[in-house]
Structure formats: C-alpha cells, structure tokens
Scaffold this motif. Structure first.
Motif: not given
Length: 66
Positions: A33-45, A47-50, A57-64
């Motif tokens: 999946x492609x999404x956006x994040x705010x670098x200042x609010x979430x500096x860590x990687x 991870x969302x359930x998509x 099924x719904x699984x954990x998707x991590x940032x690559x």
C-alpha cells in the motif's frame, strides 16, 4: 523559494506475513500500500493493520524503505 524537507512524505506499507512466508505456494505476491505520514509526528516506522488480498485476511503491514 526553495522547498525544504516536507513534513508529509510518501511511505510504502508491505505485508509482513507474505514476506516471511515467501516460500508459500498459495501466496502469489506481496501486498503493498502507498500512504502518507507526517515525519514530525511519527518519526519511527509506521505499522498498520490492512487487508492483504494474498493472505485473504487483515495482517500487519510495515513501512519499507523505497
């Protein structure tokens, strides 16, 4: 005016279950999946359930890193 580092960046989320079980014959690919994040609010990687269409099924998707 030159733009500095933007607060919002594009991130790619990849299914962690499909990557771990790449030898699985049922799974024909890797869900991304492609999404956006705010670098200042979430500096860590991020991870969302998509929903993974390959695991069905719904699984954990991590940032690559792209």
């Amino acid at each position: 005016m030159a733009k500095g580092k933007d607060a919002r960046v594009k991130v790619f989320l990849e299914c962690t279950v499909c990557v771990r079980t790449s030898g699985n014959k049922k799974s024909t690919g890797i869900s991304r999946y492609i999404t956006q994040k705010n670098r200042h609010n979430t500096p860590s990687r991020l991870e969302l359930r998509k929903f993974c269409p390959y695991c069905y099924k719904h699984t954990l998707h991590g940032e690559i890193k792209k």
